[in-house]
Design an enzyme around this catalytic site. Structure first.
Site, PDB file in Angstrom:
ATOM      1  CD  GLU A  69       8.102  -2.702  -7.825  1.00  0.00           C
ATOM      2  OE1 GLU A  69       7.284  -3.628  -7.892  1.00  0.00           O
ATOM      3  OE2 GLU A  69       9.019  -2.547  -8.655  1.00  0.00           O
ATOM      4  CG  HIS A  95      10.096  -9.127  -4.165  1.00  0.00           C
ATOM      5  ND1 HIS A  95      11.247  -9.644  -4.729  1.00  0.00           N
ATOM      6  CD2 HIS A  95       9.544  -8.336  -5.108  1.00  0.00           C
ATOM      7  CE1 HIS A  95      11.365  -9.183  -5.965  1.00  0.00           C
ATOM      8  NE2 HIS A  95      10.340  -8.382  -6.225  1.00  0.00           N
ATOM      9  CD  GLU A  96       6.274  -6.794  -4.861  1.00  0.00           C
ATOM     10  OE1 GLU A  96       6.792  -5.785  -5.386  1.00  0.00           O
ATOM     11  OE2 GLU A  96       6.287  -7.925  -5.405  1.00  0.00           O
ATOM     12  CG  HIS A 122      10.750  -3.578  -5.581  1.00  0.00           C
ATOM     13  ND1 HIS A 122      11.824  -3.536  -6.430  1.00  0.00           N
ATOM     14  CD2 HIS A 122      10.049  -4.697  -5.925  1.00  0.00           C
ATOM     15  CE1 HIS A 122      11.775  -4.577  -7.259  1.00  0.00           C
ATOM     16  NE2 HIS A 122      10.704  -5.301  -6.969  1.00  0.00           N
ATOM     17  CD  GLU A 161      11.817  -6.877  -9.833  1.00  0.00           C
ATOM     18  OE1 GLU A 161      11.823  -7.491  -8.743  1.00  0.00           O
ATOM     19  OE2 GLU A 161      10.929  -6.054 -10.146  1.00  0.00           O
ATOM     20  CG  ASP A 164       4.277  -7.726 -20.196  1.00  0.00           C
ATOM     21  OD1 ASP A 164       4.442  -7.624 -18.969  1.00  0.00           O
ATOM     22  OD2 ASP A 164       3.465  -8.525 -20.715  1.00  0.00           O
ATOM     23  CE1 TYR A 193      11.631 -10.598 -12.032  1.00  0.00           C
ATOM     24  CE2 TYR A 193      11.206 -10.293  -9.700  1.00  0.00           C
ATOM     25  CZ  TYR A 193      10.862 -10.064 -11.021  1.00  0.00           C
ATOM     26  OH  TYR A 193       9.767  -9.308 -11.313  1.00  0.00           O
TER      27      TYR A 193
HETATM   28  N1  BES Z   1       7.867  -5.140  -9.984  1.00  0.00           N
HETATM   29  C1  BES Z   1       7.562  -6.515 -10.017  1.00  0.00           C
HETATM   30  C2  BES Z   1       6.391  -6.838 -10.902  1.00  0.00           C
HETATM   31  C3  BES Z   1       6.573  -6.472 -12.364  1.00  0.00           C
HETATM   32  C4  BES Z   1       7.771  -6.681 -13.016  1.00  0.00           C
HETATM   33  C5  BES Z   1       5.527  -5.931 -13.072  1.00  0.00           C
HETATM   34  C6  BES Z   1       7.921  -6.315 -14.349  1.00  0.00           C
HETATM   35  C7  BES Z   1       5.664  -5.582 -14.397  1.00  0.00           C
HETATM   36  C8  BES Z   1       6.875  -5.765 -15.044  1.00  0.00           C
HETATM   37  C9  BES Z   1       7.289  -7.050  -8.619  1.00  0.00           C
HETATM   38  O1  BES Z   1       8.124  -6.517  -7.644  1.00  0.00           O
HETATM   39  C10 BES Z   1       7.573  -8.517  -8.628  1.00  0.00           C
HETATM   40  O2  BES Z   1       8.684  -8.875  -8.882  1.00  0.00           O
HETATM   41  N2  BES Z   1       6.567  -9.346  -8.349  1.00  0.00           N
HETATM   42  C11 BES Z   1       6.695 -10.782  -8.312  1.00  0.00           C
HETATM   43  C12 BES Z   1       6.817 -11.294  -6.915  1.00  0.00           C
HETATM   44  C13 BES Z   1       8.204 -11.427  -6.392  1.00  0.00           C
HETATM   45  C14 BES Z   1       8.165 -12.051  -5.010  1.00  0.00           C
HETATM   46  C15 BES Z   1       9.125 -12.192  -7.275  1.00  0.00           C
HETATM   47  C16 BES Z   1       5.421 -11.378  -8.873  1.00  0.00           C
HETATM   48  O3  BES Z   1       4.479 -10.633  -9.131  1.00  0.00           O
HETATM   49  O4  BES Z   1       5.350 -12.599  -9.036  1.00  0.00           O
HETATM   50 ZN    ZN Z   2      10.135  -7.150  -7.787  1.00  0.00          ZN
END
Ligand code: BES
Ligand code: ZN
Length: 605
Positions: free
Chosen positions: A274, A298-299, A302, A321, A378, A386
């Site tokens: 996002e 989703h993005e 955010h 999330e 990470d 989520y």
């Molecule tokens: N912000 C997250 C990605 C993220 C989270 C990067 C934690 C690094 C650390 C992003 O918004 C996200 O949640 N992406 C998901 C997709 C979503 C539809 C669940 C993904 O990348 O799978």
């Molecule tokens: Zn997210």
């Protein structure tokens, strides 16, 4: 004053002190050198605060940076500052302590990145569709410090401006983009200027450089992609303006000016990121039928939950999330109706059950509030934030009704806009502004926040469309040949196929898979979600006709969510270990560090 009298940082993943001297605006000037795989230049931090004009210490996060100079003031010829680079921590990097005399308004840091900088992925021309080099960053959660010295805590915000100069013979063909106001065309001299007037946390800093074209989707939305991929992607994301409008109808106006998408090469390690003004998105959601665009919703969501009101530390990740998943599904319901949103909810709850089972019933990793101190965020961030977070909001919806919850969320975003939020402050705001005493008792918020698993009475979603998939699965189990199911499966979207594939017995023999494949062409599917659900079945059965497609997928796609289960399934197959390792060695150069740090341990460890 000395460093020991500074207030302790409240974020366990950042050395940057939270009090007194704050870095409130960034002036970044970088060159992008594809030949050397380095970013080099200066980061100038404009300061605010300080103890009544007296001297103070500024602490910034760095990780693997080559620091060349630290100067006081903004000028290139400013006096050298006294500084100290602390010993490196493998996860957090090195704290940079800069002594700032009274009256100093800025510090200027000259530095370069190393080729292995964890946030950066440098792609060779052969790794892109356009046969040009490509660079992109991924700063969340704590990787911004690997490409610039910064206060790398989600609780600390700053506005920024940047000049980026692309070096090398290809400079005139490469476009640079950031999480900011962006150019729409390539500059012949390779120089770009960016401005993000709103204060943002460091994890939302982003840069991408590549052979990119732009297609407008509405007056304020558009899409950047490699030229060959642009038309198909523009068709896929044609409803972007409708999504923004739906989001605004739910929770008030979009506060970031333009909303554009950047579709990255398939090596991008996430589904989406996002980055403000410019969501980064994987090409693996392109299906031709727009059925995976909830990821964009989703993005986009955010832009409120996360980018406007930001989790204070990664322990509060669910505030980013969980709200975003709830908001995403509300957008999808608004645009495509309740039956569609119900499918998303059921799939999400299935993912949650899977993660809960994997983590175990008493695991603290299943709490909403996390305790990640001493760990790499990470590794500690999972599905719980989520889907359990979303279920808490659905529980509130049931408790107080949508009109009251929506008014509360709208007010929450407006009241805390451009601020960060902790789990504790959210809990007291919720109980003070939304809930009656009786409702608070029924909710049992502490159980949600600091208890394992799911509280009794958590809502369970139902989907009528999936009930029809269940009928197909039952017919199949009763002996109907796959081809006989066509009347039922004709109109299915990605979600129904996903539910179908997940619902198949996990140990079907290869002969059954061959029949399913002949009827539904899974191996030849262009839909990455379906391939990712199909390949594990194929691996378990030793269904060889899928081997080439699996290999091609692992060589092309770098999205960690797909790679981890696929390599796991490969490792578990007979003779799979050697095969997984060989394939991984070939595929690894195409993966971002976020993916290889997980996969090295899984496949090579
Ligand atoms: N912000 C997250 C990605 C993220 C989270 C990067 C934690 C690094 C650390 C992003 O918004 C996200 O949640 N992406 C998901 C997709 C979503 C539809 C669940 C993904 O990348 O799978
Ligand atoms: Zn997210």
């Amino acid at each position: 004053m000395t460093s020991s009298s500074l207030p302790l940082p409240t974020d366990p993943h950042s050395y940057a002190a939270t009090g007194l001297l704050r870095a409130q605006h960034l002036r970044l000037a970088l060159t992008v050198d594809f030949a050397q795989r380095t970013l080099a230049g200066t980061a100038t931090w404009l300061l605010a605060g300080g103890p009544a004009g007296g001297p103070a210490e500024l602490v910034l996060d760095t990780h693997g940076l080559l620091l060349e100079a630290v100067q006081l003031g903004e000028a290139a010829n400013g006096p050298a500052a006294n500084y100290h680079l602390a010993p490196a921590n493998t996860v957090l990097g090195q704290a940079l302590h800069i002594w700032v005399p009274a009256g100093t308004a800025a510090v200027r840091l000259t530095y370069r990145t190393v080729p292995e900088a964890a946030a950066l992925q440098w792609l060779t021309p052969a790794q892109t569709a356009s046969a040009h080099p490509f660079l992109f960053t991924q700063s969340q959660a704590i990787l911004a410090r690997t490409w610039l010295p910064c206060p790398d805590s989600p609780g600390l915000r700053f506005s920024y401006e940047a000049t980026v100069e692309v070096l090398g013979p290809e400079r005139g063909q490469l476009l640079a983009l950031m999480s900011a106001e962006n150019p729409q065309a390539t500059a012949p001299d390779g120089r770009y200027y960016f401005r993000q007037p709103q204060p943002v946390p460091a994890y939302l800093l982003a840069l991408a450089v590549g052979r990119l074209d732009f297609a407008p989707l509405s007056g304020r939305t558009g899409l950047y992609a490699e030229p060959a991929a642009l038309p198909r992607a523009a068709h896929e994301f044609a409803e972007l303006e409708a999504m923004v409008a739906a989001a605004e109808q739910l929770y008030e106006s979009y506060r970031w000016g333009r909303y554009d998408l950047l579709m990255l090469p398939a090596s991008f390690p996430f589904g989406g990121m996002e980055n403000p003004c410019l969501t980064f998105v994987t090409p693996t959601i392109i299906t031709g039928d727009r059925s995976l665009t909830s990821l964009v919703a989703h993005e986009l969501a955010h832009s409120w939950s996360g980018n406007l009101v930001t989790n204070e530390t990664w322990n509060d990740f669910w505030l980013n999330e969980g709200f975003t998943v709830y908001f995403e599904r509300r957008i999808m319901e608004h645009l495509y109706g309740r039956p569609f949103a119900e499918m998303l909810q059921v799939l999400g709850e299935a993912d949650l059950q899977h993660t809960l089972a994997e983590l175990g019933p008493a695991s603290p990793a299943t709490h909403l509030r996390l305790h990640l101190a001493g760990r790499d965020p990470d590794e500690g961030l999972n599905d719980i934030a989520y889907e359990k977070g979303c279920l808490l909001l659905l529980t509130l919806e049931q408790l107080v009704g949508r009109p009251r919850l929506d008014a509360f969320i709208t007010e929450y975003f407006a009241h805390f806009a451009f601020q960060s939020m902790s789990t504790d402050r959210f809990a007291s705001y919720l109980t003070q502004t939304l809930l009656t005493a009786g409702e608070a008792t029924r909710l049992q918020l502490p159980t949600w926040l600091d208890g394992p698993g799911l509280p009794a009475g958590a809502p369970v979603a139902q989907s009528a469309r999936f009930a029809a998939v269940g009928v197909a699965l039952a017919q199949l189990a009763a002996g109907t040949p796959p081809a006989g199911l066509h009347p039922i499966t004709k109109e299915w979207s990605s979600q129904e196929w996903e539910y179908f594939l997940r619902g198949l017995p996990p140990t079907l023999p290869a002969t059954d898979l061959a029949r399913l494949d002949a009827a539904f062409h899974f191996t030849a599917s262009g839909n990455a979600e379906l391939l990712a659900a199909w390949f594990p079945l194929a691996l378990r059965a030793g269904y060889a006709p899928a081997d080439a497609a699996l290999e091609a997928f692992l060589l092309r796609v770098g999205r960690r969510k797909f790679l981890v289960p696929l390599y796991r399934a490969l490792l578990a197959a007979p003779g799979g270990r050697a095969r997984a390792q060989q394939l991984y060695q070939r595929a690894r150069p195409n993966y971002h560090s976020v993916a290889t740090s997980t996969l090295d341990a899984l496949v090579l460890g």
